[in-house]
Design a protein around this motif. Structure first.
Motif, PDB file in Angstrom:
ATOM      1  N   ASN A  14       0.829  -1.211   0.000  1.00  0.00           N
ATOM      2  CA  ASN A  14       0.000   0.000   0.000  1.00  0.00           C
ATOM      3  C   ASN A  14       0.862   1.259   0.000  1.00  0.00           C
ATOM      4  O   ASN A  14       0.518   2.252  -0.646  1.00  0.00           O
ATOM      5  CB  ASN A  14      -0.959  -0.012   1.189  1.00  0.00           C
ATOM      6  CG  ASN A  14      -2.084  -0.999   1.005  1.00  0.00           C
ATOM      7  OD1 ASN A  14      -2.407  -1.407  -0.113  1.00  0.00           O
ATOM      8  ND2 ASN A  14      -2.687  -1.409   2.104  1.00  0.00           N
ATOM      9  N   VAL A  15       1.992   1.225   0.693  1.00  0.00           N
ATOM     10  CA  VAL A  15       2.934   2.359   0.661  1.00  0.00           C
ATOM     11  C   VAL A  15       3.454   2.549  -0.764  1.00  0.00           C
ATOM     12  O   VAL A  15       3.550   3.681  -1.259  1.00  0.00           O
ATOM     13  CB  VAL A  15       4.096   2.139   1.667  1.00  0.00           C
ATOM     14  CG1 VAL A  15       5.223   3.135   1.435  1.00  0.00           C
ATOM     15  CG2 VAL A  15       3.577   2.224   3.098  1.00  0.00           C
ATOM     16  N   MET A  16       3.761   1.442  -1.456  1.00  0.00           N
ATOM     17  CA  MET A  16       4.233   1.534  -2.840  1.00  0.00           C
ATOM     18  C   MET A  16       3.143   2.097  -3.767  1.00  0.00           C
ATOM     19  O   MET A  16       3.438   2.890  -4.663  1.00  0.00           O
ATOM     20  CB  MET A  16       4.686   0.165  -3.348  1.00  0.00           C
ATOM     21  CG  MET A  16       5.996  -0.322  -2.749  1.00  0.00           C
ATOM     22  SD  MET A  16       7.391   0.802  -3.004  1.00  0.00           S
ATOM     23  CE  MET A  16       7.449   0.921  -4.776  1.00  0.00           C
ATOM     24  N   ILE A  17       1.900   1.695  -3.538  1.00  0.00           N
ATOM     25  CA  ILE A  17       0.791   2.232  -4.335  1.00  0.00           C
ATOM     26  C   ILE A  17       0.753   3.747  -4.192  1.00  0.00           C
ATOM     27  O   ILE A  17       0.655   4.484  -5.182  1.00  0.00           O
ATOM     28  CB  ILE A  17      -0.549   1.591  -3.930  1.00  0.00           C
ATOM     29  CG1 ILE A  17      -0.587   0.125  -4.383  1.00  0.00           C
ATOM     30  CG2 ILE A  17      -1.736   2.372  -4.517  1.00  0.00           C
ATOM     31  CD1 ILE A  17      -1.757  -0.680  -3.825  1.00  0.00           C
ATOM     32  N   GLY A  37      -5.430  -9.045 -18.082  1.00  0.00           N
ATOM     33  CA  GLY A  37      -6.287  -9.612 -17.042  1.00  0.00           C
ATOM     34  C   GLY A  37      -5.929  -9.125 -15.656  1.00  0.00           C
ATOM     35  O   GLY A  37      -6.332  -9.729 -14.666  1.00  0.00           O
ATOM     36  N   THR A  38      -5.170  -8.038 -15.586  1.00  0.00           N
ATOM     37  CA  THR A  38      -4.705  -7.534 -14.294  1.00  0.00           C
ATOM     38  C   THR A  38      -5.135  -6.095 -14.116  1.00  0.00           C
ATOM     39  O   THR A  38      -4.975  -5.275 -15.011  1.00  0.00           O
ATOM     40  CB  THR A  38      -3.162  -7.624 -14.204  1.00  0.00           C
ATOM     41  OG1 THR A  38      -2.780  -8.986 -14.373  1.00  0.00           O
ATOM     42  CG2 THR A  38      -2.650  -7.100 -12.884  1.00  0.00           C
ATOM     43  N   PHE A  39      -5.693  -5.793 -12.937  1.00  0.00           N
ATOM     44  CA  PHE A  39      -6.047  -4.416 -12.595  1.00  0.00           C
ATOM     45  C   PHE A  39      -6.213  -4.296 -11.085  1.00  0.00           C
ATOM     46  O   PHE A  39      -6.475  -5.280 -10.390  1.00  0.00           O
ATOM     47  CB  PHE A  39      -7.326  -3.954 -13.308  1.00  0.00           C
ATOM     48  CG  PHE A  39      -8.525  -4.823 -13.038  1.00  0.00           C
ATOM     49  CD1 PHE A  39      -9.336  -4.601 -11.936  1.00  0.00           C
ATOM     50  CD2 PHE A  39      -8.832  -5.863 -13.891  1.00  0.00           C
ATOM     51  CE1 PHE A  39     -10.431  -5.418 -11.695  1.00  0.00           C
ATOM     52  CE2 PHE A  39      -9.933  -6.680 -13.653  1.00  0.00           C
ATOM     53  CZ  PHE A  39     -10.739  -6.455 -12.551  1.00  0.00           C
ATOM     54  N   LEU A  40      -6.009  -3.082 -10.601  1.00  0.00           N
ATOM     55  CA  LEU A  40      -6.199  -2.770  -9.189  1.00  0.00           C
ATOM     56  C   LEU A  40      -7.371  -1.814  -9.040  1.00  0.00           C
ATOM     57  O   LEU A  40      -7.400  -0.784  -9.698  1.00  0.00           O
ATOM     58  CB  LEU A  40      -4.945  -2.116  -8.602  1.00  0.00           C
ATOM     59  CG  LEU A  40      -3.650  -2.915  -8.639  1.00  0.00           C
ATOM     60  CD1 LEU A  40      -2.505  -2.093  -8.052  1.00  0.00           C
ATOM     61  CD2 LEU A  40      -3.797  -4.217  -7.898  1.00  0.00           C
ATOM     62  N   GLU A  41      -8.301  -2.171  -8.169  1.00  0.00           N
ATOM     63  CA  GLU A  41      -9.436  -1.297  -7.872  1.00  0.00           C
ATOM     64  C   GLU A  41      -9.411  -0.797  -6.430  1.00  0.00           C
ATOM     65  O   GLU A  41     -10.232   0.019  -6.047  1.00  0.00           O
ATOM     66  CB  GLU A  41     -10.767  -2.033  -8.106  1.00  0.00           C
ATOM     67  CG  GLU A  41     -11.053  -2.322  -9.553  1.00  0.00           C
ATOM     68  CD  GLU A  41     -12.422  -2.957  -9.760  1.00  0.00           C
ATOM     69  OE1 GLU A  41     -12.933  -3.629  -8.844  1.00  0.00           O
ATOM     70  OE2 GLU A  41     -12.980  -2.765 -10.854  1.00  0.00           O
ATOM     71  N   ARG A  42      -8.486  -1.336  -5.632  1.00  0.00           N
ATOM     72  CA  ARG A  42      -8.430  -0.981  -4.214  1.00  0.00           C
ATOM     73  C   ARG A  42      -7.035  -1.285  -3.681  1.00  0.00           C
ATOM     74  O   ARG A  42      -6.284  -2.033  -4.289  1.00  0.00           O
ATOM     75  CB  ARG A  42      -9.464  -1.765  -3.410  1.00  0.00           C
ATOM     76  CG  ARG A  42      -9.244  -3.264  -3.484  1.00  0.00           C
ATOM     77  CD  ARG A  42     -10.218  -4.054  -2.615  1.00  0.00           C
ATOM     78  NE  ARG A  42     -10.029  -5.471  -2.788  1.00  0.00           N
ATOM     79  CZ  ARG A  42      -9.068  -6.198  -2.220  1.00  0.00           C
ATOM     80  NH1 ARG A  42      -8.199  -5.622  -1.417  1.00  0.00           N
ATOM     81  NH2 ARG A  42      -8.971  -7.493  -2.444  1.00  0.00           N
ATOM     82  N   LYS A  43      -6.727  -0.690  -2.535  1.00  0.00           N
ATOM     83  CA  LYS A  43      -5.494  -1.064  -1.851  1.00  0.00           C
ATOM     84  C   LYS A  43      -5.676  -2.450  -1.244  1.00  0.00           C
ATOM     85  O   LYS A  43      -6.799  -2.925  -1.067  1.00  0.00           O
ATOM     86  CB  LYS A  43      -5.152  -0.045  -0.763  1.00  0.00           C
ATOM     87  CG  LYS A  43      -4.644   1.268  -1.317  1.00  0.00           C
ATOM     88  CD  LYS A  43      -4.190   2.158  -0.181  1.00  0.00           C
ATOM     89  CE  LYS A  43      -3.560   3.414  -0.694  1.00  0.00           C
ATOM     90  NZ  LYS A  43      -3.109   4.269   0.424  1.00  0.00           N
ATOM     91  N   LEU A  44      -4.576  -3.071  -0.882  1.00  0.00           N
ATOM     92  CA  LEU A  44      -4.637  -4.399  -0.296  1.00  0.00           C
ATOM     93  C   LEU A  44      -5.279  -4.340   1.089  1.00  0.00           C
ATOM     94  O   LEU A  44      -5.076  -3.382   1.829  1.00  0.00           O
ATOM     95  CB  LEU A  44      -3.235  -4.996  -0.208  1.00  0.00           C
ATOM     96  CG  LEU A  44      -2.750  -5.590  -1.539  1.00  0.00           C
ATOM     97  CD1 LEU A  44      -2.462  -4.542  -2.575  1.00  0.00           C
ATOM     98  CD2 LEU A  44      -1.556  -6.454  -1.313  1.00  0.00           C
TER      99      LEU A  44
END
Length: 166
Positions: A14-17, A37-44
């Motif tokens: 999350n710090v890296m995000i 097929g890869t995407f981020l919609e939220r922090k971990l």
């Protein structure tokens, strides 16, 4: 970066995000790398966002393709990819794919788990004396110990087939 990869530290991720400017620039880079097929919609570990239907996704194709590109020095750059391999070689979790592999000269892997949803994932590069192979396994809605056992059995079977000792 090292804590994120070696310790599978979600807070470090999350710090890296945040350091990289948030989800949007990361998703743009993911697309540039050809990972469809890869995407981020939220922090971990953001369970509120998850409950609202936002999730992070990837695929074995994207993971495998990225590992092949990293190993061949063609994902980011030769130097950056070598640095990534160096970090991956330090991964502390070898209880899945690498657990029973005895005939690899080098192992680079990254695990992921989310016990609440029965997620047990591992993606690895196994290097032998004459051959190298990449494998990515993703499982969910299972029982961790069964999944871990199946992944370690798979790693052993693949290494026996792909990394002959003779």
């Amino acid at each position: 970066m090292t804590h994120m990869m070696v310790d599978s530290d979600n807070m470090a991720a999350n710090v890296m995000i945040d350091f990289l400017g948030g989800l949007a620039p990361i998703n743009r880079e993911i697309r540039k790398l050809g990972c469809t097929g890869t995407f981020l919609e939220r922090k971990l570990m953001d369970t509120d966002a998850l409950a609202a239907g936002k999730d992070n996704m990837t695929s074995v194709d994207d993971l495998g393709g990225a590992l092949i590109a990293i190993y061949n020095g063609k994902l980011i750059s030769s130097d950056a990819d070598k640095q990534m391999l160096k970090i991956m070689a330090q991964n502390k979790n070898h209880e899945k794919l690498p657990a029973k592999v005895t005939n690899a000269t080098e192992v680079y892997n990254k695990t992921g788990e989310f016990a609440q949803f029965g997620v047990e994932n591992d993606a690895a590069i196994f290097v032998g004396k004459r051959h190298t192979f990449v494998v990515a396994v993703m499982s969910q809605n299972g029982h961790s110990q069964e999944q871990i056992q199946a992944e370690s059995d798979l790693g052993e079977q693949l290494a026996t087939l792909m990394l002959p000792t003779a």
